[in-house]
Design an enzyme around this catalytic site. Structure first.
Site, PDB file in Angstrom:
ATOM      1  CD  GLU A   1      50.742  36.220  86.402  1.00 53.71           C
ATOM      2  OE1 GLU A   1      50.364  37.234  85.798  1.00 53.71           O
ATOM      3  OE2 GLU A   1      50.594  35.064  85.974  1.00 53.71           O
TER       4      GLU A   1
ATOM      5  CB  THR B   1      66.882  23.929  97.667  1.00 54.58           C
ATOM      6  OG1 THR B   1      67.806  23.449  98.649  1.00 54.58           O
ATOM      7  CG2 THR B   1      67.185  23.285  96.324  1.00 54.58           C
TER       8      THR B   1
ATOM      9  CE  LYS C   1      68.156  19.717  97.747  1.00 54.86           C
ATOM     10  NZ  LYS C   1      68.985  19.590  96.534  1.00 54.86           N
TER      11      LYS C   1
ATOM     12  CE1 TYR D   1      48.596  33.424  88.966  1.00 56.85           C
ATOM     13  CE2 TYR D   1      46.325  32.679  89.156  1.00 56.85           C
ATOM     14  CZ  TYR D   1      47.599  32.528  88.628  1.00 56.85           C
ATOM     15  OH  TYR D   1      47.867  31.501  87.794  1.00 56.85           O
TER      16      TYR D   1
ATOM     17  CG  ASP E   1      72.980  24.643  92.913  1.00 58.67           C
ATOM     18  OD1 ASP E   1      72.484  24.811  94.045  1.00 58.67           O
ATOM     19  OD2 ASP E   1      72.503  23.865  92.062  1.00 58.67           O
TER      20      ASP E   1
ATOM     21  NE  ARG F   1      59.852  19.102  99.182  1.00 57.25           N
ATOM     22  CZ  ARG F   1      61.048  18.499  99.123  1.00 57.25           C
ATOM     23  NH1 ARG F   1      61.729  18.436  98.001  1.00 57.25           N
ATOM     24  NH2 ARG F   1      61.558  17.940 100.192  1.00 57.25           N
TER      25      ARG F   1
HETATM   26  C1  LIG Z   1      68.681  19.579  95.241  1.00 57.20           C
HETATM   27  C2  LIG Z   1      69.498  20.342  94.291  1.00 57.20           C
HETATM   28  C3  LIG Z   1      68.930  21.177  93.329  1.00 57.20           C
HETATM   29  C4  LIG Z   1      67.489  21.195  92.941  1.00 57.20           C
HETATM   30  O1  LIG Z   1      66.525  21.234  93.808  1.00 57.20           O
HETATM   31  P1  LIG Z   1      65.005  20.953  93.431  1.00 57.20           P
HETATM   32  O2  LIG Z   1      64.304  21.857  94.380  1.00 57.20           O
HETATM   33  O3  LIG Z   1      64.794  19.511  93.665  1.00 57.20           O
HETATM   34  O4  LIG Z   1      64.780  21.343  92.016  1.00 57.20           O
HETATM   35  C5  LIG Z   1      69.760  21.972  92.557  1.00 57.20           C
HETATM   36  N1  LIG Z   1      71.081  21.914  92.706  1.00 57.20           N
HETATM   37  C6  LIG Z   1      71.678  21.110  93.598  1.00 57.20           C
HETATM   38  C7  LIG Z   1      73.171  21.107  93.703  1.00 57.20           C
HETATM   39  C8  LIG Z   1      70.912  20.281  94.403  1.00 57.20           C
HETATM   40  O5  LIG Z   1      71.498  19.438  95.245  1.00 57.20           O
END
Ligand SMILES: *Cc1c(COP(=O)(O)O)cnc(C)c1O
Length: 425
Positions: A53, A223, A226, A51, A197, A232
């Site tokens: 936090e 994220t 990707k 933990y 984002d 992840r």
């Molecule tokens: C994949 C994605 C997310 C979210 O990712 P998670 O880890 O699945 O919650 C947020 N914004 C965009 C534009 C994405 O393509």
């Protein structure tokens, strides 16, 4: 995994099967990738026992001395990678990262503007079925009907009418460059915060293959799994110290409990990898591969949304792929038959969508994972031609298995030449 094999053979067997699926097939889902063995080792480590936090130097638990160093390394490397001055690496996912940004500076019922989910946006940008759509008053912008690209003058006009507190840009299914400066100007003009984002394109941005929003907009969320090719998870960046403080409070104690320290270690490893010259070459190759795939598919007569791609993905518009009766092949059908041929893709809505999100008229194809396996332009040509053969055959005769079976055999032989982890195969 000898212990797992002995004590939980059920789960072990399923991991083995999934490994087989990943190795034998071609992964063209635009949001997926293949992490390094180093990332796997960090994420599978004993760091999960702890933990932690709070933040480095201010924890609510004892025994965090090594975790402090790990989290600081992750934050510092992320700042270096993108030129941010403040980074929070605790967000457990991209969706969480977005919620945390909104929660940091918005009140329930505040107005948000973001890209429509059916035109490339994301659930966490205020979709009515998402918590963000329930908390905030959301208005979507879309893409231009003709060009199928963002029309910034139109978005600016919409922003002047809505007067939102937050403008979100960034997408899950948009094949073109996003002009973050234009979005920031639109937001400034109406006194809104601007969040970019970059969940999908983070790896391209890190490598200079796509313009960066960091230092341009107020908040950048991403994220890590990707194009960035890490574990992840999510992360948030800013170049404004005051906003940084708000972000940290919003993440913990605002929305999350103990951070996933094993994943944060995996993120640190990923950021180190992304800082290397190899990663720059990798990101360049992702885009080259995607452009090649787009060219071959168009040469084969297929229609692509916006007529091509600038990034790691392309969107096929299947409404022009018709059977003898004039009915077109749907995204769902295409996803299914390509899956049977060992090619994993996902159905996707297109800007002019007339079908439900469960059926769709589009297909999203991405090159990050196959590029990680070492495939180049020549290989993309092969894959595009396989896609073409299967889809055209099914358009001719929906019950035909001829090309599905033939391509499946070729795909399996081909994929075997590109192991996920050459050093362990
Ligand atoms: C994949 C994605 C997310 C979210 O990712 P998670 O880890 O699945 O919650 C947020 N914004 C965009 C534009 C994405 O393509």
């Amino acid at each position: 995994m000898s212990d797992l094999a002995k004590h939980d053979p059920e789960i072990f067997a399923l991991i083995e099967k999934e490994y087989g699926r990943q190795v034998n097939g071609l992964e063209l889902i635009a949001s997926e990738n293949v992490v390094s063995k180093s990332v796997l080792e960090a994420v599978g480590s004993i760091l999960t026992n702890k933990y932690a936090e709070g933040y480095p130097g201010k924890r609510y638990y004892g025994g965090c001395e090594f975790h402090d160093v790990i989290e600081n390394l992750a934050r510092d490397r992320l700042c270096k990678l993108f030129g941010a001055t403040h980074a929070n690496v605790q967000a457990v996912s991209g969706s969480q990262a977005n919620q945390e940004v909104y929660f940091a500076v918005m009140q329930p019922k505040d107005r948000m503007m973001s890209q429509d989910l059916s035109q490339g946006g994301h659930l966490s940008h205020g979709s009515p079925v998402n918590i963000t759509g329930k908390l905030y008053e959301v208005t979507h912008y879309g893409v231009d009907k003709e060009t199928e690209t963002l029309d910034y003058a139109q978005i600016a006009e919409q922003a002047r009418q809505i007067k939102p507190q937050m403008i979100v840009c960034g997408a899950s299914a948009y094949p073109r460059i996003i002009d973050f400066k234009a979005f920031k100007e639109i937001a400034e003009d109406v006194g809104a915060y601007c969040t970019a984002d970059i969940a999908h394109i983070a790896g391209l941005v890190a490598a200079g293959e796509h313009p960066s929003p960091v230092g341009v907009v107020d908040f950048t969320t991403t994220t890590t799994h990707k194009t960035l090719r890490g574990p992840r998870g999510g992360a948030i960046m800013t170049t404004d110290d005051e906003l940084g403080v708000k972000i940290d409070r919003s993440v913990f104690p605002g929305t999350q409990g103990g951070p996933l320290m094993h994943v944060i270690a995996g993120k640190a490893v990923c950021f180190k990898e992304a800082l290397s010259p190899d990663f720059k070459a990798y990101a360049k190759q992702i885009v080259k591969n995607s452009k090649k795939m787009a060219k071959v598919l168009m040469d084969e007569g297929f229609t692509l949304v916006s007529g091509g791609t600038d990034n790691h993905l392309l969107l096929m518009n299947l409404s022009t792929l018709k059977d003898a009766t004039g009915k077109h092949i749907t995204g769902l059908e295409a996803e299914t038959v390509l899956g049977q041929a060992g090619i994993t893709v996902n159905k996707n809505t297109i800007p002019s969508e007339k079908l439900s999100p469960f059926v769709t008229s589009g297909l999203r194809i991405g090159t990050p994972a196959v590029t990680s396996r070492g495939m180049k332009e020549d290989d993309m040509e092969k894959i595009a031609l396989w896609i073409s053969r299967v889809l055209k055959d099914v358009a001719k005769d929906r019950s035909s298995k001829t090309e599905i079976n033939a391509v499946k055999k070729e795909v399996t032989e081909f994929a075997a030449k590109f192991p996920l982890y050459p050093e362990v195969n």
